[in-house]
Design a protein around this motif. Structure first.
Motif, short mmCIF file in Angstrom:
data_model
loop_
_atom_site.label_atom_id
_atom_site.label_comp_id
_atom_site.label_asym_id
_atom_site.label_seq_id
_atom_site.Cartn_x
_atom_site.Cartn_y
_atom_site.Cartn_z
N TYR A 2 1.45 11.31 4.47
CA TYR A 2 1.20 11.99 5.74
C TYR A 2 1.40 13.48 5.54
O TYR A 2 2.40 13.92 4.98
CB TYR A 2 2.12 11.48 6.84
CG TYR A 2 1.86 12.16 8.16
CD1 TYR A 2 0.67 11.95 8.84
CD2 TYR A 2 2.78 13.05 8.70
CE1 TYR A 2 0.40 12.60 10.04
CE2 TYR A 2 2.53 13.70 9.90
CZ TYR A 2 1.34 13.47 10.56
OH TYR A 2 1.08 14.13 11.74
N ASN A 8 -5.90 6.70 2.09
CA ASN A 8 -4.53 6.46 2.56
C ASN A 8 -3.75 7.74 2.83
O ASN A 8 -2.54 7.71 3.03
CB ASN A 8 -3.76 5.59 1.56
CG ASN A 8 -4.24 4.15 1.57
OD1 ASN A 8 -5.13 3.79 2.34
ND2 ASN A 8 -3.67 3.33 0.73
N TYR A 16 0.96 5.25 1.17
CA TYR A 16 0.34 6.19 2.10
C TYR A 16 1.01 7.55 2.00
O TYR A 16 2.12 7.66 1.48
CB TYR A 16 0.47 5.69 3.55
CG TYR A 16 -0.27 4.42 3.83
CD1 TYR A 16 -1.60 4.44 4.24
CD2 TYR A 16 0.36 3.17 3.69
CE1 TYR A 16 -2.30 3.27 4.49
CE2 TYR A 16 -0.33 2.00 3.95
CZ TYR A 16 -1.65 2.05 4.35
OH TYR A 16 -2.33 0.88 4.61
N LYS A 27 -2.02 1.17 10.50
CA LYS A 27 -2.41 0.67 9.18
C LYS A 27 -1.22 0.10 8.39
O LYS A 27 -1.36 -0.89 7.69
CB LYS A 27 -3.02 1.80 8.35
CG LYS A 27 -4.46 2.10 8.68
CD LYS A 27 -5.34 1.00 8.23
CE LYS A 27 -6.47 1.51 7.38
NZ LYS A 27 -7.40 0.46 7.05
N MET A 28 -0.07 0.76 8.50
CA MET A 28 1.06 0.40 7.64
C MET A 28 1.65 -0.96 8.00
O MET A 28 1.69 -1.34 9.17
CB MET A 28 2.14 1.47 7.71
CG MET A 28 1.75 2.76 7.03
SD MET A 28 3.10 3.95 6.86
CE MET A 28 3.51 4.27 8.56
N TYR A 51 -3.29 10.71 5.39
CA TYR A 51 -3.55 11.03 6.79
C TYR A 51 -3.03 12.43 7.07
O TYR A 51 -1.95 12.80 6.62
CB TYR A 51 -2.86 10.02 7.71
CG TYR A 51 -3.52 8.66 7.66
CD1 TYR A 51 -4.38 8.26 8.67
CD2 TYR A 51 -3.28 7.79 6.60
CE1 TYR A 51 -5.00 7.02 8.63
CE2 TYR A 51 -3.90 6.54 6.54
CZ TYR A 51 -4.76 6.18 7.56
OH TYR A 51 -5.39 4.95 7.51
N LEU A 99 5.54 5.20 2.42
CA LEU A 99 5.00 6.42 3.01
C LEU A 99 5.66 7.64 2.36
O LEU A 99 6.88 7.76 2.34
CB LEU A 99 5.28 6.45 4.53
CG LEU A 99 4.90 7.75 5.26
CD1 LEU A 99 3.40 8.01 5.19
CD2 LEU A 99 5.37 7.70 6.71
N ASP A 109 5.10 -1.47 2.73
CA ASP A 109 4.33 -0.30 2.32
C ASP A 109 5.26 0.89 2.10
O ASP A 109 6.42 0.87 2.51
CB ASP A 109 3.28 0.06 3.39
CG ASP A 109 2.12 -0.94 3.43
OD1 ASP A 109 1.96 -1.71 2.46
OD2 ASP A 109 1.38 -0.94 4.43
N LEU A 116 -2.29 6.01 11.25
CA LEU A 116 -1.45 5.62 10.12
C LEU A 116 -0.48 4.51 10.53
O LEU A 116 -0.31 3.52 9.81
CB LEU A 116 -0.70 6.84 9.60
CG LEU A 116 0.38 6.61 8.54
CD1 LEU A 116 -0.22 6.04 7.27
CD2 LEU A 116 1.12 7.91 8.25
N GLN A 172 0.85 -1.20 0.00
CA GLN A 172 0.00 0.00 0.00
C GLN A 172 0.89 1.25 0.00
O GLN A 172 2.00 1.24 0.53
CB GLN A 172 -0.87 0.03 1.26
CG GLN A 172 -1.93 -1.05 1.32
CD GLN A 172 -3.13 -0.70 0.44
OE1 GLN A 172 -3.54 0.44 0.35
NE2 GLN A 172 -3.66 -1.71 -0.22
#
Length: 197
Positions: free
Chosen positions: A6, A32, A4, A54-55, A34, A61, A59, A51, A2
């Motif tokens: 931030y 995804n 994500y 979830k990770m 945040y 970020l 993944d 977050l 995934q």
């Protein structure tokens, strides 16, 4: 795997548009992304904590810049290691290509990335300290000019002293006096003390 993102701004009145625009170019699903509107002094932030839960390993970020991740030198270092080593996610700091853990996985690359991370973490915390210092200086200068901060004091009528006297002589109930002055019980007693009544 995934992907994500931030986003963080320091307060509710700050605008996150610049960060959001950069992140949206990456086509990351909205669910995804945040965002926190909170200081970067530590990592006790609601969306950031969600977050982290979830990770998973593998993944990715994205963060626009290291100071959006945080502004505390030691905590940024600890969080970076927690994310990359304990959870096992890759991190890409968009405005600093050297801070992309998907690249430079050899010893020299890791060393350079660590140096850059340390320098930028130091700069982020230094800027936070400078912001606090400037705010403090600005507040002091404003107070010296007579500018008041905080909520304005509750207004009391001109005949407040005589109303207090009538209340003390049991000529008027407190409830009626408070309603007549449009103030709370705590404000009433505070005003009595402040005015020396």
């Amino acid at each position: 795997m995934q992907t994500y993102a931030y986003i963080r701004v320091s307060s509710l009145d700050q605008n996150e548009a610049r960060q959001l625009e950069a992140i949206q170019e990456l086509a990351i699903p909205q669910k995804n992304i945040y965002m926190d509107k909170q200081s970067g002094k530590d990592f006790h932030r609601q969306s950031y904590q969600k977050l982290l839960k979830k990770m998973q390993r593998g993944d990715l970020l994205y963060v626009l810049s290291i100071d959006r991740l945080g502004r505390n030198y030691k905590e940024i270092q600890n969080q970076w290691r927690y994310l990359t080593e304990d959870i096992g996610v890759d991190i890409c700091i968009l405005d600093m290509p050297l801070l992309d853990t998907r690249q430079y996985k050899d010893l020299l690359g890791t060393f350079i990335a660590d140096l850059v991370l340390q320098i930028l973490s130091f700069v982020a915390e230094s800027e936070r300290e400078n912001i606090k210092k400037r705010q403090s200086q600005g507040i002091s200068a404003a107070k010296a000019k007579g500018i008041r901060f905080g909520r304005p004091g509750a207004y009391v009528p001109k005949n407040f002293a005589s109303l207090v006297k009538r209340w003390r002589n049991r000529q008027i109930p407190l409830k009626v006096l408070l309603k007549a002055c449009s103030i709370s019980r705590s404000t009433f007693f505070r005003r009595i003390q402040e005015m020396g009544l």
